[in-house]
Write a protein that holds these residues in place. Structure first.
Motif, PDB file in Angstrom:
ATOM      1  N   LYS A  18      77.432  52.905  65.312  1.00 52.00           N
ATOM      2  CA  LYS A  18      76.605  52.409  66.653  1.00 52.00           C
ATOM      3  C   LYS A  18      76.505  53.749  67.435  1.00 52.00           C
ATOM      4  O   LYS A  18      77.300  54.488  67.832  1.00 52.00           O
ATOM      5  CB  LYS A  18      77.394  51.613  67.341  1.00 52.00           C
ATOM      6  CG  LYS A  18      76.831  51.062  68.818  1.00 52.00           C
ATOM      7  CD  LYS A  18      77.744  49.987  69.659  1.00 52.00           C
ATOM      8  CE  LYS A  18      77.402  49.746  70.929  1.00 52.00           C
ATOM      9  NZ  LYS A  18      76.042  48.818  70.934  1.00 52.00           N
ATOM     10  N   LEU A  19      75.038  54.020  67.749  1.00 53.39           N
ATOM     11  CA  LEU A  19      74.648  55.347  68.394  1.00 53.39           C
ATOM     12  C   LEU A  19      74.734  55.306  69.959  1.00 53.39           C
ATOM     13  O   LEU A  19      74.897  56.219  70.455  1.00 53.39           O
ATOM     14  CB  LEU A  19      73.453  56.048  67.768  1.00 53.39           C
ATOM     15  CG  LEU A  19      73.494  56.407  66.308  1.00 53.39           C
ATOM     16  CD1 LEU A  19      72.195  56.684  65.921  1.00 53.39           C
ATOM     17  CD2 LEU A  19      74.423  57.499  66.028  1.00 53.39           C
ATOM     18  N   TRP A  20      74.204  54.146  70.269  1.00 53.41           N
ATOM     19  CA  TRP A  20      73.758  53.960  71.711  1.00 53.41           C
ATOM     20  C   TRP A  20      74.476  53.100  72.480  1.00 53.41           C
ATOM     21  O   TRP A  20      74.847  51.960  71.694  1.00 53.41           O
ATOM     22  CB  TRP A  20      72.241  53.865  72.009  1.00 53.41           C
ATOM     23  CG  TRP A  20      71.466  54.944  71.363  1.00 53.41           C
ATOM     24  CD1 TRP A  20      70.786  54.878  70.157  1.00 53.41           C
ATOM     25  CD2 TRP A  20      71.478  56.180  71.952  1.00 53.41           C
ATOM     26  NE1 TRP A  20      70.154  55.978  70.025  1.00 53.41           N
ATOM     27  CE2 TRP A  20      70.542  57.026  70.943  1.00 53.41           C
ATOM     28  CE3 TRP A  20      71.736  56.961  72.891  1.00 53.41           C
ATOM     29  CZ2 TRP A  20      70.075  58.451  70.994  1.00 53.41           C
ATOM     30  CZ3 TRP A  20      71.347  58.396  73.136  1.00 53.41           C
ATOM     31  CH2 TRP A  20      70.592  59.100  72.105  1.00 53.41           C
ATOM     32  N   ALA A  21      74.968  52.886  73.754  1.00 55.02           N
ATOM     33  CA  ALA A  21      75.327  51.792  74.414  1.00 55.02           C
ATOM     34  C   ALA A  21      74.363  50.698  74.342  1.00 55.02           C
ATOM     35  O   ALA A  21      73.241  50.897  74.021  1.00 55.02           O
ATOM     36  CB  ALA A  21      75.839  52.026  75.835  1.00 55.02           C
ATOM     37  N   ASP A  22      74.752  49.468  74.912  1.00 55.98           N
ATOM     38  CA  ASP A  22      73.921  48.326  74.804  1.00 55.98           C
ATOM     39  C   ASP A  22      72.845  48.265  75.967  1.00 55.98           C
ATOM     40  O   ASP A  22      71.633  47.654  75.715  1.00 55.98           O
ATOM     41  CB  ASP A  22      74.854  47.046  75.105  1.00 55.98           C
ATOM     42  CG  ASP A  22      75.693  46.865  74.154  1.00 55.98           C
ATOM     43  OD1 ASP A  22      75.534  47.326  73.091  1.00 55.98           O
ATOM     44  OD2 ASP A  22      77.015  46.371  74.321  1.00 55.98           O
ATOM     45  N   ASN A  23      72.991  49.238  76.874  1.00 62.19           N
ATOM     46  CA  ASN A  23      71.700  49.276  77.845  1.00 62.19           C
ATOM     47  C   ASN A  23      71.869  50.683  78.446  1.00 62.19           C
ATOM     48  O   ASN A  23      72.956  51.346  78.404  1.00 62.19           O
ATOM     49  CB  ASN A  23      71.875  48.283  78.916  1.00 62.19           C
ATOM     50  CG  ASN A  23      73.297  48.235  79.476  1.00 62.19           C
ATOM     51  OD1 ASN A  23      73.669  49.094  80.194  1.00 62.19           O
ATOM     52  ND2 ASN A  23      73.936  47.134  79.413  1.00 62.19           N
ATOM     53  N   LEU A  24      70.748  51.026  79.211  1.00 62.47           N
ATOM     54  CA  LEU A  24      70.599  52.597  79.655  1.00 62.47           C
ATOM     55  C   LEU A  24      71.793  52.680  80.897  1.00 62.47           C
ATOM     56  O   LEU A  24      72.378  53.870  80.898  1.00 62.47           O
ATOM     57  CB  LEU A  24      69.347  52.559  80.322  1.00 62.47           C
ATOM     58  CG  LEU A  24      68.897  53.967  81.072  1.00 62.47           C
ATOM     59  CD1 LEU A  24      69.303  55.125  80.008  1.00 62.47           C
ATOM     60  CD2 LEU A  24      67.578  53.918  81.672  1.00 62.47           C
ATOM     61  N   GLU A  42      74.783  53.590  78.993  1.00 62.46           N
ATOM     62  CA  GLU A  42      74.653  55.030  78.443  1.00 62.46           C
ATOM     63  C   GLU A  42      74.888  55.977  79.738  1.00 62.46           C
ATOM     64  O   GLU A  42      75.572  57.059  79.480  1.00 62.46           O
ATOM     65  CB  GLU A  42      73.321  55.169  78.038  1.00 62.46           C
ATOM     66  CG  GLU A  42      73.059  56.331  77.020  1.00 62.46           C
ATOM     67  CD  GLU A  42      73.856  56.210  75.810  1.00 62.46           C
ATOM     68  OE1 GLU A  42      74.560  57.353  75.216  1.00 62.46           O
ATOM     69  OE2 GLU A  42      74.209  55.259  75.289  1.00 62.46           O
ATOM     70  N   TYR A  69      83.337  48.272  75.535  1.00 67.11           N
ATOM     71  CA  TYR A  69      83.073  49.144  74.111  1.00 67.11           C
ATOM     72  C   TYR A  69      84.707  49.493  73.436  1.00 67.11           C
ATOM     73  O   TYR A  69      85.484  49.820  74.491  1.00 67.11           O
ATOM     74  CB  TYR A  69      82.348  50.421  74.554  1.00 67.11           C
ATOM     75  CG  TYR A  69      80.945  49.968  75.023  1.00 67.11           C
ATOM     76  CD1 TYR A  69      79.834  49.624  73.985  1.00 67.11           C
ATOM     77  CD2 TYR A  69      80.663  49.893  76.488  1.00 67.11           C
ATOM     78  CE1 TYR A  69      78.654  49.447  74.673  1.00 67.11           C
ATOM     79  CE2 TYR A  69      79.416  49.623  76.879  1.00 67.11           C
ATOM     80  CZ  TYR A  69      78.319  49.225  75.791  1.00 67.11           C
ATOM     81  OH  TYR A  69      77.267  49.018  76.231  1.00 67.11           O
ATOM     82  N   LYS A 107      81.381  59.194  72.514  1.00 66.37           N
ATOM     83  CA  LYS A 107      80.336  59.630  73.854  1.00 66.37           C
ATOM     84  C   LYS A 107      80.641  60.749  74.666  1.00 66.37           C
ATOM     85  O   LYS A 107      79.921  61.458  74.990  1.00 66.37           O
ATOM     86  CB  LYS A 107      79.934  58.142  74.164  1.00 66.37           C
ATOM     87  CG  LYS A 107      79.462  57.294  73.579  1.00 66.37           C
ATOM     88  CD  LYS A 107      78.174  57.535  72.749  1.00 66.37           C
ATOM     89  CE  LYS A 107      76.879  57.321  73.533  1.00 66.37           C
ATOM     90  NZ  LYS A 107      75.952  57.786  72.810  1.00 66.37           N
ATOM     91  N   TYR A 149      78.431  63.912  74.950  1.00 69.29           N
ATOM     92  CA  TYR A 149      78.120  64.241  76.180  1.00 69.29           C
ATOM     93  C   TYR A 149      78.771  65.559  77.089  1.00 69.29           C
ATOM     94  O   TYR A 149      78.185  66.260  77.640  1.00 69.29           O
ATOM     95  CB  TYR A 149      78.011  63.085  77.185  1.00 69.29           C
ATOM     96  CG  TYR A 149      76.859  62.162  76.738  1.00 69.29           C
ATOM     97  CD1 TYR A 149      75.670  62.614  76.966  1.00 69.29           C
ATOM     98  CD2 TYR A 149      77.208  60.534  76.451  1.00 69.29           C
ATOM     99  CE1 TYR A 149      74.581  61.669  76.802  1.00 69.29           C
ATOM    100  CE2 TYR A 149      76.207  59.779  76.439  1.00 69.29           C
ATOM    101  CZ  TYR A 149      74.628  60.342  76.448  1.00 69.29           C
ATOM    102  OH  TYR A 149      73.825  59.598  76.168  1.00 69.29           O
TER     103      TYR A 149
END
Length: 291
Positions: free
Chosen positions: A55-61, A64, A175, A183, A187
């Protein structure tokens, strides 16, 4: 089962309390704080990639952006402010001010969450632990030599860690610990890169093969970052941001013990008294309900 996570928290803090030796060695060999951080997080990221879900991204902005905030507050900004403070101010000042992170975390939680109250055990335990920290660090000699910029940066580092603790508690319900930790690493790496436009990389890459350098880097990256950040995410998820943060008060205890074992520096009577106060304070604070 919760006792296991309290024990893990103590183990993580014990590791973090000894990393000053590794960082000091790397600084003495010519690496800058930013270079150490970047190499440390790159290696840690490579380690966690193999066990983290694809899984690369969170469920929503929004989530993220919260994860990006974790990478800054617990990664790039935290390490930059702390390590720069060590260069500008006295080590004792920085060590004491950074150890106010649990107290700042508590104040933030009280301000942000209605279910967190300033109970008597929480206040008494936190104050006892902080007094113990002061005794251990200053060894009974309470003479602060102020360096405004360095001390402000040290307090900023404590604030960064407090923010990190609050955010990770918020995001950990949605998560996994491995995803969050990965992440944080990515980041942290991304947000430290602009710093090198101000202070370019100077360390010769060919020197990384030196045993002392790669040995200390691997410890910082694999043990203190990959393993400990992963465990810390899980610990906060299981026992809460405030209870886990209280264990940061133990940092000076592990530092003086490490100094006694590794550097043959004897523990003084004041160190024993301060360590006892820290242990009692952490125990009392963690008995407070709703934290």
């Amino acid at each position: 089962m919760n006792k296991l996570y309290h024990l893990l928290a103590i183990c993580v803090i014990a590791v973090w309390g000894t990393t000053f030796v590794n960082t000091k060695v790397l600084l003495q060999h010519g690496l800058t704080p930013a270079e150490i951080f970047l190499l440390r997080f790159i290696i840690a990221y490579l380690c966690i990639w193999f066990i983290s879900p694809k899984k690369l991204w969170a469920d929503n902005l929004k989530d993220e952006l919260w994860l990006m905030a974790l990478g800054v507050s617990g990664g790039s900004l935290y390490f930059l402010t702390e390590n720069t403070a060590l260069q500008l101010s006295f080590v004792n000042n920085v060590a004491f001010l950074v150890c106010t992170a649990p107290l700042i975390t508590t104040l933030l939680a009280i301000a942000l969450y209605k279910d967190v109250k300033a109970t008597r055990p929480l206040i008494i335990g936190s104050l006892l632990a902080l007094i113990g920290v002061a005794i251990v660090i200053f060894n009974g000699h309470f003479v602060l030599k102020l360096n405004p910029l360095g001390d402000i940066l040290a307090l900023s580092a404590a604030l960064c860690w407090a923010v990190y603790s609050i955010i990770i508690k918020k995001i950990s319900t949605r998560y996994s610990a491995t995803f969050i930790t990965r992440k944080v690493f990515v980041y942290g790496i991304i947000t430290i890169l602009p710093y090198f436009t101000i202070q370019p990389w100077n360390f010769p890459m060919e020197r990384l093969h030196e045993t002392t350098i790669w040995g200390n880097l691997l410890f910082l990256a694999v043990v203190a970052s990959f393993v400990c950040f992963l465990l810390w995410s899980l610990i906060i998820k299981k026992i809460g941001a405030l209870k886990s943060s209280n264990y940061i008060y133990l940092n000076p205890v592990t530092t003086v013990v490490a100094s006694a074992v590794i550097l043959n520096e004897p523990m003084t009577t004041m160190a024993y008294i301060g360590s006892a106060l820290i242990l009692v304070g952490v125990y009392i604070a963690n008995q407070a309900k709703g934290i």
